[in-house]
Design an enzyme around this catalytic site. Structure first.
Site, PDB file in Angstrom:
ATOM      1  N   LEU A  81       0.865  -1.176   0.000  1.00 10.53           N
ATOM      2  CA  LEU A  81       0.000   0.000   0.000  1.00 10.53           C
ATOM      3  C   LEU A  81       0.901   1.224   0.000  1.00 10.53           C
ATOM      4  O   LEU A  81       1.981   1.216   0.601  1.00 10.53           O
ATOM      5  CB  LEU A  81      -0.886   0.030   1.254  1.00 10.53           C
ATOM      6  N   ASP A  82       0.465   2.291  -0.655  1.00 10.40           N
ATOM      7  CA  ASP A  82       1.216   3.542  -0.597  1.00 10.40           C
ATOM      8  C   ASP A  82       1.362   3.987   0.852  1.00 10.40           C
ATOM      9  O   ASP A  82       0.516   3.680   1.700  1.00 10.40           O
ATOM     10  CB  ASP A  82       0.494   4.645  -1.376  1.00 10.40           C
ATOM     11  N   ARG A  83       2.400   4.740   1.117  1.00 11.07           N
ATOM     12  CA  ARG A  83       2.624   5.246   2.469  1.00 11.07           C
ATOM     13  C   ARG A  83       1.410   6.041   2.970  1.00 11.07           C
ATOM     14  O   ARG A  83       1.021   5.932   4.133  1.00 11.07           O
ATOM     15  CB  ARG A  83       3.874   6.136   2.487  1.00 11.07           C
ATOM     16  N   THR A 115      -1.676   5.689   2.153  1.00 12.16           N
ATOM     17  CA  THR A 115      -2.899   4.886   2.148  1.00 12.16           C
ATOM     18  C   THR A 115      -2.961   3.991   3.382  1.00 12.16           C
ATOM     19  O   THR A 115      -1.956   3.425   3.801  1.00 12.16           O
ATOM     20  CB  THR A 115      -2.970   4.024   0.882  1.00 12.16           C
ATOM     21  N   HIS A 172      -0.485   3.937  -7.952  1.00 16.10           N
ATOM     22  CA  HIS A 172      -1.370   5.105  -7.830  1.00 16.10           C
ATOM     23  C   HIS A 172      -2.601   4.977  -8.714  1.00 16.10           C
ATOM     24  O   HIS A 172      -3.191   5.983  -9.119  1.00 16.10           O
ATOM     25  CB  HIS A 172      -0.623   6.397  -8.176  1.00 16.10           C
TER      26      HIS A 172
END
Length: 580
Positions: A143-145, A147, A242
């Site tokens: 997961l993105d930082r 998110t 993204h």
């Protein structure tokens, strides 16, 4: 180290050795050019200053800024690492299956999954190992930082291989929830625009015909008239970087607090709706100072051409030195260097604005690194000797180690003498899973410097949250006390005094007294603080709510089962937040 505001987790800075081998795109280029284009945490002046001070070695020898990188070069650099604060919201273990060897966690936004960039210990993997006692967890998906949400983490190689195949083949069904701008349409909304990463430093992705195929299905959950935002259910059918953020922006409904894809200062009134122009352009512009300092700063703020090649040379002698050639970061040519396709003028403009906003947010006083003018040669303490590299068949990326094992332990935040046998860990079956969550191992109040051989077992309270030592290992304060008999560098008071004198006497228009010691990011009547070890400016803590975005991984369906988290607090009806 200044005190930390409530709702944040912050650890003391520590010495850290970076070790890496020359990448293909670096070969044949000057060291300063590579460093300044690959990294943007500090100014061009600082990177050259650090290189000339000898803090970086190549193949064991001190490297000059003009060193031409060759294939096989081993680069080592010891830095005083300052990790950014992350949210104090704990990581939760939602489910653990010891027989099938995996765990399910709820990751808070702002915490990266694994070590990268400025993050090393404030990461999901590191916290699971230090606070919960897991020996190894495998990140088969990320997961993105920014998110938050659900992640399935195998604890064995066999389970990792099995789950990786499912993610790669696309058989895992993923569901997210997001809060977006405007009233989202009813019914199924499908977006199938291809995505392409065009800037590695900023992690920018755009819709581009040369990109990888991507598909997302969106459904409206509710519309909140009071904030003119919608809560949307998102089903990505592919797993591109993204993907949800860019597809929502393309549809004209960017995530409400997205600092990259939801800021009109970057994308204009159109806000990226329908994509941006992709016609290639050669237009580039040299960096410009932030608007609030444009009246007092002249010329290119990144330029090295008018400064000394040697920090120990008096300013009166610099006029006789040859003019330095302009590097890509000085001319703006570094924009697009890592892009797989030629960039359009609109894409270049977006990247330029993103970089300028990042520099401004970091505070101009930090970006210009005024404080280094008050010191002599920058160097790490003499005792931070590194071990010799392992044989070629055992090389590991960024796995440099100190000769002193205490420093290696401090770098990991553990005690080498830890003999505790009664600590509670995630493997303790007497603890209900619902009670397992990450603890904040560093008190939110200020951390007093002490030798790395000491350890602390006390707890402290800030606000409504109590912070205890980790469940399996004692933390070590990572602030090293210099030997008073052999001072490494000037005290803070001496540095500030000398810096004010030099800035006042300097002819450099970029170094005016009003920039120091208070920077534009400091609170009213608050002076900027500097690290006593490396003189890095220490900024006021960020607002916790600005450390994450309104995007949450809600549910995953795999061969291991279906797992889900609770709906995030920001998805509730009538939710509002600080939108300043």
């Amino acid at each position: 180290m200044p005190s930390t505001g409530p709702g944040l987790k912050k650890i003391p800075p520590y010495w850290y050795p970076y070790t890496t081998y020359a990448k293909e795109r670096w070969i044949g280029r000057e060291l300063l050019e590579v460093v300044s284009t690959e990294f943007r945490d500090r100014s061009m002046e600082y990177y050259r200053y650090a290189l000339e001070s000898g803090v970086t070695t190549i193949n064991g020898q001190v490297a000059s800024p003009t060193h031409i990188i060759q294939n096989g070069d081993r680069m080592e650099n010891v830095v005083h690492r300052h990790e950014p604060p992350v949210t104090a919201t704990p990581i939760k273990i939602l489910f653990e299956d010891k027989e099938r060897e995996f765990i399910v966690v709820d990751k808070p936004g702002s915490i990266p999954v694994h070590a990268s960039g400025r993050y090393h210990r404030n990461t999901l993997v590191a916290i699971l190992m230090s606070d919960f006692g897991y020996e190894k967890v495998y990140t088969v998906n990320r997961l993105d930082r920014l998110t938050s949400g659900l992640m399935i983490l195998p604890t064995s190689p066999d389970c990792a291989r099995k789950l990786t195949k499912e993610f790669v083949s696309g058989t895992v069904r993923k569901e997210y929830v997001a809060r977006v701008n405007g009233r989202f349409p009813d019914g199924d909304v499908v977006c199938e625009q291809p995505l392409l990463t065009v800037d590695r430093q900023m992690g920018l992705n755009i819709v581009h015909e040369e990109g990888r195929s991507a598909k997302t299905i969106f459904n409206l959950i509710r519309y909140d008239e009071n904030t003119d935002t919608s809560v949307v259910h998102c089903k990505p059918m592919t797993g591109r970087s993204h993907q949800l953020r860019v597809h929502l922006q393309y549809l004209g409904h960017p995530i409400s607090n997205d600092p990259v894809y939801g800021d009109p200062r970057i994308w204009g009134e159109k806000m990226g709706k329908g994509g941006i122009d992709t016609v290639p352009s050669d237009e580039r512009a040299a960096p410009a100072p932030p608007p609030h300092l444009s009246d007092c700063l002249e010329g290119n703020p990144e330029s090295l051409s008018g400064t000394s090649q040697n920090t120990n040379v008096e300013e009166s002698q610099t006029a006789n030195l040859p003019r330095a050639k302009l590097l890509p970061r000085e001319t703006g040519e570094d924009i697009g260097m890592g892009s797989p396709v030629p960039l359009s003028s609109e894409a270049v403009g977006v990247i330029t604005k993103l970089r300028n906003m990042k520099d401004e947010a970091e505070d101009w006083s930090r970006w210009r690194d005024v404080i280094f003018r008050a010191k002599g040669t920058l160097r790490a303490p003499r005792e931070l000797a590194l071990k010799k590299p392992p044989p070629g068949n055992k090389k590991k990326k960024n796995k440099g180690e100190f000769v002193d094992e205490q420093l290696n332990a401090a770098m990991k935040g553990i005690s080498v003498n830890d003999s505790s046998t009664n600590s509670t860990t995630a493997n303790d079956t007497t603890v209900p899973l619902s009670e397992l969550s990450s603890e904040i191992s560093t008190p939110l109040e200020g951390v007093e410097p002490m030798p790395v051989t000491q350890s602390s077992s006390t707890s402290s309270t800030s606000g409504t949250t109590t912070y205890f030592k980790p469940k399996s290992k004692e933390p070590l304060p990572l602030v090293r006390i210099p030997d008073p008999a052999e001072p490494i560098q000037l005290t803070v008071d001496e540095a500030i005094s000398l810096s004010e004198e030099r800035i006042t006497a300097s002819a450099d228009p970029n170094a005016r007294p009003e920039q120091f010691p208070q920077g534009p990011a400091a609170e009213t009547n608050e002076k900027q603080l500097y690290c006593p070890e490396c003189y890095l400016p220490l900024h006021p803590d960020p607002i916790p709510e600005k450390l994450y975005i309104f995007l949450h991984a809600l549910r995953y369906t795999t061969s291991l089962g279906t797992f889900e988290t609770e709906m995030p607090a920001w998805s509730a009806e009538g939710y509002s937040w600080d939108r300043s």
